[in-house]
Design a protein around this motif. Sequence first.
Motif, PDB file in Angstrom:
ATOM      1  N   ASP B  22       0.838  -1.199   0.000  1.00  0.00           N
ATOM      2  CA  ASP B  22       0.000   0.000   0.000  1.00  0.00           C
ATOM      3  C   ASP B  22       0.864   1.237   0.000  1.00  0.00           C
ATOM      4  N   VAL B  31      -5.734   6.347   0.813  1.00  0.00           N
ATOM      5  CA  VAL B  31      -4.902   5.300   0.211  1.00  0.00           C
ATOM      6  C   VAL B  31      -4.608   5.704  -1.224  1.00  0.00           C
ATOM      7  N   ASP B  34      -2.661   0.828  -4.226  1.00  0.00           N
ATOM      8  CA  ASP B  34      -3.120  -0.430  -3.667  1.00  0.00           C
ATOM      9  C   ASP B  34      -2.505  -1.545  -4.503  1.00  0.00           C
ATOM     10  N   ASN B  35      -2.166  -2.620  -3.851  1.00  0.00           N
ATOM     11  CA  ASN B  35      -1.623  -3.758  -4.614  1.00  0.00           C
ATOM     12  C   ASN B  35      -0.439  -3.350  -5.474  1.00  0.00           C
TER      13      ASN B  35
END
Lengths: 187, 716
Positions: B22, B31, B34-35
């Motif tokens: 993250d 955020v 992500d990934n």
Amino acid sequence: MDSSNDEALDIIITNVVATFRTRCHLNLRTIALEGINVIYKPDMGKVLMKLRKPKITASIWSSGKIICTGATSEDDAKVGARRLARTLQKLGFKVRFSAFKVVNVLAVCSMPFAIRLIDFTKKNRPIASYEPELHPAATYRIKHIKATIQVFSTGSITVTGPNVQNVASAVEQVYPLLFECQKPRCK
Amino acid sequence: MSPKACKNCGSSDIDVDHARGDAVCMGCGSVLEDNIIVSEVEFVETGGGGSSAVGQFVSSEEGARNPSFGDSHINGMGRESRAQTLQKAKQHINTLGHQLQMNQHCLNTAFNFYRMALGKHLTSGRKASHVIAACLYLVCRTEGTPHMLLDLSDIVQVNVYILGRTFLVLSRELCINAPAIDPCLYIPRFAQLLEFGEKNHDVAMTALRLVQRMKRDWMHTGRRPSGLCGAALLVAAHMHEFRRTVKEIVSVVKVCETTLRKRLTEFEDTPTSQLTIEEFMKVDLDQECDPPCFTAGLRKRKVQQLEIELKKKMDDVEDEIHGYEDEIDAELESSRPKLRGVYASYVKEGKTEIQHDEESEVPSTPTRKESDGGSQDEDELQAVAKHFGKDMCELTMEALLKLERRGLEEEEEEPEEQEEGGGGGVPKRKGPSLESILGPMPTASTLGLSESIGTCIGDGKENDGAADSGELDLSGIDDGEIELYLLDDREVKIKTALWMAENSDYLKEQREKAAKIAKEKELGIYKEKKPRGPSKKRDPIRASTADEAIGKMLEQKKISSKINYDVLKDLNIKPCPSPARSAESPIKKEPSAAAKLTGRSRHPARAPLSLSTPLSTLGKRLQPFITGQPNKKMAVEQVASSNPLPVPVGAPGGGGGGGGSGGAGAVVVVVESGPVHYDDAAAEDEEEEEEETCVSAMEMMGSNDYGCDGDYDDGF
């Protein structure tokens, strides 16, 4: 190796296509009705005018763009184009002769030997392509001078290019390649 | 890639945690990533003591991407389109390939070619069917299968040369050098089709030898390989005592009879044809031949040379004959009694006439017709023009010559009479020009003639127009000659009349068109024809009930004149069938529209309309196809139309159909019957759908209620 051999190659120019503009709107109907040797094609929106000397067929559009085909040399094309413009002038249009450009030159040449097309194609991939199902000749395209050469198995070739100079240099370029793949005459 | 600043608050304090994958902003807590894809390999202990690598497999296949990658929803749509294209292409390739009996490996290769072509943007601007056929043919050539471009074009119903062009472009762009076609490849295939039974192999072998012989004899360069095969097979069949006519071979090999005969004749010319059958099987002549067109060219040249020589000889002989003739004439003259008086000059003129006759081959008809004309040249020409129906200046040289001669004749006939007007002067003037005409240059002379005629008849030429060229260089241009290219006033009138007569149809059309446009302009309906821009992509409709879906679809879709929208609206209320207008087009439209839909919610909109269409309104075309078993077919149509959608097919039956139509309530009862069973063949074929639709509609029309309750039994 090239045409400076004992037997010089005869490159015969058979067709020169040139375009020019008259910079004024032309009324096709007037031209059709008042000119000799004209064919009016209203569905295509153009008039075909044929001159006798030099032997030229011109497609005239109402926008003022004209394409002349059938000349046998670049000068001939220019003379014919000018003559055409003069004729249009006499018909009453304010014609100016501008942007004359020779667009395409078609020449025919005959080699004194027969050619093995399959060998020729193999050696010159991917510039050469041969598709017997579609056309009996092998097509060889030279990109940098923008010339296309169609090679027939009898040894005659047709060359098309943007001007006569290119055509001549194309023939010179391709001659050694053809010479390699020649087929000696048996009888 | 860790961003340096947060998009939301601008803080540059970002915490990137590779373990979790993250990137989080420390300021606002959003955020950012992500990934995250990392290049480290981590191992985790699995239960049982083993260890496995951490990570997800991301498939390189488009469409399998998980759309939960942060803000990649937009990306997702684009990928899906590409995936769809590839899917469609794969299906087409498989269909075509199966028709040609190609194995799966070839089909996969073809699909790879297609993918490459797609990557290089070679599919845009070309029909998908062309590109697919070209890919298949590319595979055929590289693998060496005995498939001809003709076969493909037969199946796809496209001109061979168009396919060929696409094929050439593809092979050039993809840099795939397909080996040249060998006619030997086709022999076994054609032999099979010609049904030689047990001796198939022998005949094929013989034909092979023949083809090889032909190759050495240079008959195969520049020719279609199928023609050669045909000739070889014919000869081989005869050698093995099978009777195969030219027609049979032509139907198998797909060349025309003339070509076949030509090949046979050419083969006949080679020395190999003189061998007997046994000799041929054993011996292979070393001598090669020139290609047939070469020999034909040589022959032509020889013939031409012979002709030239013959002509020369003929000329010599002719000269001799002329000499004799002159002598004879002279003798006769001296021995003939001399005429005196008025007719003396006439006789002389007669002689010159004969001379002219000899020198110009003239049709005799003009003279007869011209006899109507008066003595004036103008009238004569007028008459001639009328008769020929052409412009005066288009008269042929011969006709003009005739005129001149007549003029001269008349002059001689009435030497004492005063010629009227300039009539007399003209023939005199024309006299010398005739002499100059009979010289070589036909073009110049004709022009010369028309010039003289033009000046006699018409007034002066039109004025040179404003014609200020500025840039037009007039050097080397003969103005006089150019003026000849222009017609006179009278001539213009004549030509105008002729032209109007010729083109009356076209002019009428134009006038009608203009009138129509003017009327429309008055009424304010006139629409300028605009060039179509790129069609915009429509968002999929998200609706909870079928009613909503119909409503939204009607808003989105352009109003069609062929659909009775009132019926559509009525359907929501009561299920009684109400007549709808020409159902053909809507039925056709809808299945095709269905193909483009992404949501199943569209189905309800389509189905009821097709149901409510009474068959009587359907075209005659569709009526014959009405048979029993409507419900199942209806279901098939449902399924078939959903087949193009890859995903929904997987969830047929009550689930999908019921879910989509559940909300429809009383209306779309039909849909609830759901897709019963598939018919794979009906997949992309909208024509079939159409027929099946009307079948179902008819049955439905039989009952007031939609009566699909009975169908539930058929459902799974």
